[in-house]
Structures are given as structure tokens and as C-alpha cells.
Design a protein around this motif. Structure first.
Motif, PDB file in Angstrom:
ATOM      1  N   ALA A  19     -10.539 -65.118 -10.888  1.00 52.29           N
ATOM      2  CA  ALA A  19     -10.935 -66.204  -9.971  1.00 52.29           C
ATOM      3  C   ALA A  19      -9.766 -67.127  -9.631  1.00 52.29           C
ATOM      4  O   ALA A  19      -9.025 -67.561 -10.507  1.00 52.29           O
ATOM      5  CB  ALA A  19     -12.070 -67.003 -10.590  1.00 52.29           C
ATOM      6  N   ASP A  20      -9.636 -67.425  -8.350  1.00 47.22           N
ATOM      7  CA  ASP A  20      -8.642 -68.379  -7.861  1.00 47.22           C
ATOM      8  C   ASP A  20      -9.405 -69.687  -7.604  1.00 47.22           C
ATOM      9  O   ASP A  20     -10.025 -69.865  -6.558  1.00 47.22           O
ATOM     10  CB  ASP A  20      -8.011 -67.846  -6.568  1.00 47.22           C
ATOM     11  CG  ASP A  20      -6.928 -68.757  -6.020  1.00 47.22           C
ATOM     12  OD1 ASP A  20      -6.999 -69.989  -6.277  1.00 47.22           O
ATOM     13  OD2 ASP A  20      -6.044 -68.269  -5.315  1.00 47.22           O
ATOM     14  N   VAL A  21      -9.371 -70.573  -8.602  1.00 48.29           N
ATOM     15  CA  VAL A  21     -10.197 -71.787  -8.551  1.00 48.29           C
ATOM     16  C   VAL A  21      -9.877 -72.633  -7.319  1.00 48.29           C
ATOM     17  O   VAL A  21     -10.782 -73.157  -6.658  1.00 48.29           O
ATOM     18  CB  VAL A  21     -10.049 -72.603  -9.863  1.00 48.29           C
ATOM     19  CG1 VAL A  21     -10.724 -73.960  -9.756  1.00 48.29           C
ATOM     20  CG2 VAL A  21     -10.647 -71.814 -11.032  1.00 48.29           C
ATOM     21  N   ALA A  22      -8.592 -72.740  -6.977  1.00 46.59           N
ATOM     22  CA  ALA A  22      -8.213 -73.546  -5.803  1.00 46.59           C
ATOM     23  C   ALA A  22      -8.843 -72.965  -4.531  1.00 46.59           C
ATOM     24  O   ALA A  22      -9.356 -73.696  -3.671  1.00 46.59           O
ATOM     25  CB  ALA A  22      -6.691 -73.589  -5.673  1.00 46.59           C
ATOM     26  N   LYS A  23      -8.822 -71.644  -4.429  1.00 41.02           N
ATOM     27  CA  LYS A  23      -9.392 -70.967  -3.258  1.00 41.02           C
ATOM     28  C   LYS A  23     -10.918 -71.159  -3.203  1.00 41.02           C
ATOM     29  O   LYS A  23     -11.490 -71.398  -2.148  1.00 41.02           O
ATOM     30  CB  LYS A  23      -9.046 -69.465  -3.347  1.00 41.02           C
ATOM     31  CG  LYS A  23      -8.880 -68.767  -2.015  1.00 41.02           C
ATOM     32  CD  LYS A  23      -7.946 -67.576  -2.146  1.00 41.02           C
ATOM     33  CE  LYS A  23      -8.679 -66.275  -2.256  1.00 41.02           C
ATOM     34  NZ  LYS A  23      -7.817 -65.101  -2.214  1.00 41.02           N
ATOM     35  N   ILE A  24     -11.556 -71.085  -4.379  1.00 43.20           N
ATOM     36  CA  ILE A  24     -13.015 -71.252  -4.450  1.00 43.20           C
ATOM     37  C   ILE A  24     -13.396 -72.681  -4.062  1.00 43.20           C
ATOM     38  O   ILE A  24     -14.307 -72.902  -3.273  1.00 43.20           O
ATOM     39  CB  ILE A  24     -13.546 -70.886  -5.861  1.00 43.20           C
ATOM     40  CG1 ILE A  24     -13.365 -69.374  -6.110  1.00 43.20           C
ATOM     41  CG2 ILE A  24     -15.015 -71.284  -6.021  1.00 43.20           C
ATOM     42  CD1 ILE A  24     -13.580 -68.935  -7.535  1.00 43.20           C
ATOM     43  N   LYS A  25     -12.648 -73.663  -4.600  1.00 40.84           N
ATOM     44  CA  LYS A  25     -12.948 -75.061  -4.278  1.00 40.84           C
ATOM     45  C   LYS A  25     -12.775 -75.316  -2.776  1.00 40.84           C
ATOM     46  O   LYS A  25     -13.558 -76.031  -2.160  1.00 40.84           O
ATOM     47  CB  LYS A  25     -12.050 -75.991  -5.100  1.00 40.84           C
ATOM     48  CG  LYS A  25     -12.490 -76.075  -6.564  1.00 40.84           C
ATOM     49  CD  LYS A  25     -11.462 -76.739  -7.446  1.00 40.84           C
ATOM     50  CE  LYS A  25     -11.558 -78.231  -7.441  1.00 40.84           C
ATOM     51  NZ  LYS A  25     -10.733 -78.836  -8.516  1.00 40.84           N
ATOM     52  N   GLY A  57     -15.584 -78.051 -17.032  1.00 41.33           N
ATOM     53  CA  GLY A  57     -15.214 -78.168 -15.620  1.00 41.33           C
ATOM     54  C   GLY A  57     -15.648 -76.948 -14.832  1.00 41.33           C
ATOM     55  O   GLY A  57     -16.136 -77.060 -13.702  1.00 41.33           O
ATOM     56  N   MET A  58     -15.485 -75.779 -15.430  1.00 42.78           N
ATOM     57  CA  MET A  58     -15.882 -74.538 -14.746  1.00 42.78           C
ATOM     58  C   MET A  58     -17.400 -74.483 -14.571  1.00 42.78           C
ATOM     59  O   MET A  58     -17.895 -74.012 -13.561  1.00 42.78           O
ATOM     60  CB  MET A  58     -15.422 -73.305 -15.550  1.00 42.78           C
ATOM     61  CG  MET A  58     -13.935 -73.057 -15.503  1.00 42.78           C
ATOM     62  SD  MET A  58     -13.310 -72.821 -13.821  1.00 42.78           S
ATOM     63  CE  MET A  58     -12.431 -74.333 -13.561  1.00 42.78           C
ATOM     64  N   ARG A  59     -18.115 -74.992 -15.563  1.00 42.13           N
ATOM     65  CA  ARG A  59     -19.576 -75.009 -15.466  1.00 42.13           C
ATOM     66  C   ARG A  59     -20.009 -75.923 -14.305  1.00 42.13           C
ATOM     67  O   ARG A  59     -20.892 -75.595 -13.533  1.00 42.13           O
ATOM     68  CB  ARG A  59     -20.152 -75.513 -16.808  1.00 42.13           C
ATOM     69  CG  ARG A  59     -21.660 -75.518 -16.875  1.00 42.13           C
ATOM     70  CD  ARG A  59     -22.223 -74.116 -17.070  1.00 42.13           C
ATOM     71  NE  ARG A  59     -23.672 -74.145 -16.901  1.00 42.13           N
ATOM     72  CZ  ARG A  59     -24.330 -73.376 -16.066  1.00 42.13           C
ATOM     73  NH1 ARG A  59     -23.706 -72.505 -15.333  1.00 42.13           N
ATOM     74  NH2 ARG A  59     -25.646 -73.448 -15.968  1.00 42.13           N
ATOM     75  N   ARG A  60     -19.344 -77.078 -14.199  1.00 46.49           N
ATOM     76  CA  ARG A  60     -19.649 -78.004 -13.088  1.00 46.49           C
ATOM     77  C   ARG A  60     -19.374 -77.337 -11.751  1.00 46.49           C
ATOM     78  O   ARG A  60     -20.142 -77.459 -10.805  1.00 46.49           O
ATOM     79  CB  ARG A  60     -18.798 -79.278 -13.207  1.00 46.49           C
ATOM     80  CG  ARG A  60     -19.443 -80.372 -14.031  1.00 46.49           C
ATOM     81  CD  ARG A  60     -18.833 -81.738 -13.711  1.00 46.49           C
ATOM     82  NE  ARG A  60     -17.385 -81.755 -13.830  1.00 46.49           N
ATOM     83  CZ  ARG A  60     -16.722 -81.887 -14.979  1.00 46.49           C
ATOM     84  NH1 ARG A  60     -17.383 -81.999 -16.105  1.00 46.49           N
ATOM     85  NH2 ARG A  60     -15.411 -81.913 -14.995  1.00 46.49           N
ATOM     86  N   LEU A  61     -18.238 -76.622 -11.700  1.00 48.95           N
ATOM     87  CA  LEU A  61     -17.871 -75.943 -10.450  1.00 48.95           C
ATOM     88  C   LEU A  61     -18.915 -74.877 -10.120  1.00 48.95           C
ATOM     89  O   LEU A  61     -19.370 -74.771  -8.983  1.00 48.95           O
ATOM     90  CB  LEU A  61     -16.471 -75.314 -10.577  1.00 48.95           C
ATOM     91  CG  LEU A  61     -15.972 -74.533  -9.364  1.00 48.95           C
ATOM     92  CD1 LEU A  61     -15.925 -75.410  -8.114  1.00 48.95           C
ATOM     93  CD2 LEU A  61     -14.585 -73.943  -9.633  1.00 48.95           C
ATOM     94  N   LEU A  97     -13.858 -82.161  -6.763  1.00 48.67           N
ATOM     95  CA  LEU A  97     -14.515 -81.894  -8.049  1.00 48.67           C
ATOM     96  C   LEU A  97     -13.474 -81.694  -9.144  1.00 48.67           C
ATOM     97  O   LEU A  97     -12.561 -80.890  -9.011  1.00 48.67           O
ATOM     98  CB  LEU A  97     -15.394 -80.640  -7.927  1.00 48.67           C
ATOM     99  CG  LEU A  97     -16.319 -80.350  -9.101  1.00 48.67           C
ATOM    100  CD1 LEU A  97     -17.464 -81.362  -9.157  1.00 48.67           C
ATOM    101  CD2 LEU A  97     -16.890 -78.951  -8.988  1.00 48.67           C
ATOM    102  N   ASN A  98     -13.620 -82.412 -10.255  1.00 50.82           N
ATOM    103  CA  ASN A  98     -12.679 -82.292 -11.366  1.00 50.82           C
ATOM    104  C   ASN A  98     -13.058 -81.089 -12.228  1.00 50.82           C
ATOM    105  O   ASN A  98     -14.119 -81.062 -12.828  1.00 50.82           O
ATOM    106  CB  ASN A  98     -12.699 -83.574 -12.207  1.00 50.82           C
ATOM    107  CG  ASN A  98     -11.771 -83.473 -13.410  1.00 50.82           C
ATOM    108  OD1 ASN A  98     -10.915 -82.594 -13.461  1.00 50.82           O
ATOM    109  ND2 ASN A  98     -11.949 -84.354 -14.358  1.00 50.82           N
ATOM    110  N   THR A  99     -12.172 -80.083 -12.275  1.00 46.58           N
ATOM    111  CA  THR A  99     -12.466 -78.896 -13.096  1.00 46.58           C
ATOM    112  C   THR A  99     -11.494 -78.764 -14.262  1.00 46.58           C
ATOM    113  O   THR A  99     -11.441 -77.747 -14.926  1.00 46.58           O
ATOM    114  CB  THR A  99     -12.395 -77.612 -12.233  1.00 46.58           C
ATOM    115  OG1 THR A  99     -11.152 -77.615 -11.524  1.00 46.58           O
ATOM    116  CG2 THR A  99     -13.540 -77.555 -11.241  1.00 46.58           C
ATOM    117  N   ALA A 100     -10.716 -79.824 -14.484  1.00 43.36           N
ATOM    118  CA  ALA A 100      -9.748 -79.770 -15.592  1.00 43.36           C
ATOM    119  C   ALA A 100     -10.495 -79.770 -16.922  1.00 43.36           C
ATOM    120  O   ALA A 100     -11.498 -80.463 -17.070  1.00 43.36           O
ATOM    121  CB  ALA A 100      -8.821 -80.965 -15.524  1.00 43.36           C
TER     122      ALA A 100
END
Length: 199
Positions: free
Chosen positions: A152-158, A181-185, A166-169
Motif C-alpha cells: 500500500a502507498d499510503v500517500a496515494k491512498i490518502k 493511524g492505519m485503522r483510522r485511515l 488525516l493523521n496516520t503516523a
């Protein structure tokens, strides 16, 4: 080799006669060929070919699959077939062309998620496994959250879901759960999929 990693899933609330087959491939060498088959509407390649870098988890993908199959069964398809509808269902907006640009296979796709719904009895685990084994040039990997997290490319997904703020740190303390953070995302992404078209 590829056959054992194709997973066949029976989704709750869908008919048992419509299982969903999912495979994940890394380091795919022939994405342009696969994309060309889709563009040519080659019936043998009627799959949902999804760029795996924009999928966060099993739940993320399966919620889109469920929505697409449900819409198909109820005569509500917005695209050509249930497989294109799966790609469309990942998109938070109702723009079909944009769905394929953001979530579908591109010529440069290296990590690929393949979904096939058994819309006819001839489509079986073995037939799908054999066809993919013959035509996808890549390394099969398990369809699990651990694998998807690596891809997963988190930046691309966001960006795709307009969740830049959204803070995913991960939390600073060692006792905080690492994937908060991933759960929130994931919840935000699932919410965006569920809300699309509901207004």
C-alpha cells in the motif's frame, strides 16, 4: 504454483453460488498486455485488475467487491460488468473514468490485485487459477493484510480519498498500538466507499 495462492471467498449476504476469487501478484512484468486485453474487451480477461498500491486491506477490497456484486444482482450496475464495477466501487466519487485511472491497472503497475466473480458455474477456483497462472507474469503472494500493508502507498491512498489531513503516523509511546493511524485511515476509506451515491 500460482494456484495455491488464489483465494476463493464466500461473502456473507451473497449467494453461495457466487464465490469471489482473489489473487495478488508482485513484480508484474506484463501489465501493458493485461491492460490491453481489458481495453479490447476480451471476454477471457474479464477480471477486476486493480493496482494493489491503492488498496489498504482485505476489508477495503472486499467492501468494494460486495457493493459491486450486490449492485449487479439488483440491476444497478453503472459500468459494463461486475468486474469493472468493482474498480468503480473503490472510487469515492461517481466518475467512472477517474476510477480506472486511480484504481485500475496501468502500464506501469507492478503490484496487482485480480478479482474474478463466479457469475457463471463454469468459473471455478481451478479455471481462474489456471488462466491467471498462464497469463499473469508476476510472483503470487497471499491475499492478506500483511502483504497489502507492504504494498500500500499510503500517500496515494490518502490522495485518492481526499484524506490528506488525516493523521496516520504511529503513536509515540511504545504501548500505543502501532496501527492506530492505519485503522483510522481504513475506517475513513470504508466510510467514503459506503457514502458514495448515498446522497
Amino acid at each position: 504454483m500460482a494456484a495455491s495462492l488464489l483465494e476463493t471467498i464466500h461473502l456473507a449476504h451473497l449467494p453461495p453460488s457466487m464465490p469471489v476469487h482473489v489473487a495478488v501478484y508482485r513484480d508484474v512484468q506484463n501489465a501493458p498486455f493485461l491492460r490491453q486485453q481489458l481495453l479490447a474487451a476480451n471476454a477471457e480477461f474479464e477480471y477486476a485488475f486493480i493496482d494493489a498500491s491503492v488498496v489498504l486491506s482485505r476489508t477495503h477490497l472486499l467492501s468494494a467487491v460486495f457493493r459491486a456484486v450486490n449492485d449487479s444482482m439488483n440491476g444497478r450496475l453503472k459500468s459494463r460488468n461486475v468486474h469493472s464495477e468493482i474498480v468503480f466501487s473503490l472510487n469515492p466519487t461517481t466518475n467512472i473514468a477517474e476510477s480506472f485511472r486511480k484504481f485500475g491497472i496501468t502500464d506501469s503497475t507492478k503490484d496487482l490485485l485480480v478479482v474474478k466473480v463466479s457469475v457463471t458455474p463454469e468459473i471455478t477456483h481451478d479455471s481462474v487459477a489456471a488462466h491467471l497462472g498462464q497469463h499473469v507474469e508476476g510472483s503470487p503472494v497471499p491475499f492478506d493484510d500483511e502483504t497489502l500493508a507492504k504494498i500500500a502507498d499510503v500517500a496515494k491512498i490518502k490522495k485518492a480519498y481526499k484524506l490528506g489531513a488525516l493523521n496516520t503516523a504511529p503513536p509515540k509511546q511504545a504501548n500505543g498500538t502501532q496501527d492506530d493511524g492505519m485503522r483510522r485511515l481504513e475506517l475513513s476509506v470504508l466510510g467514503a466507499i459506503a457514502l458514495r451515491g448515498a446522497t
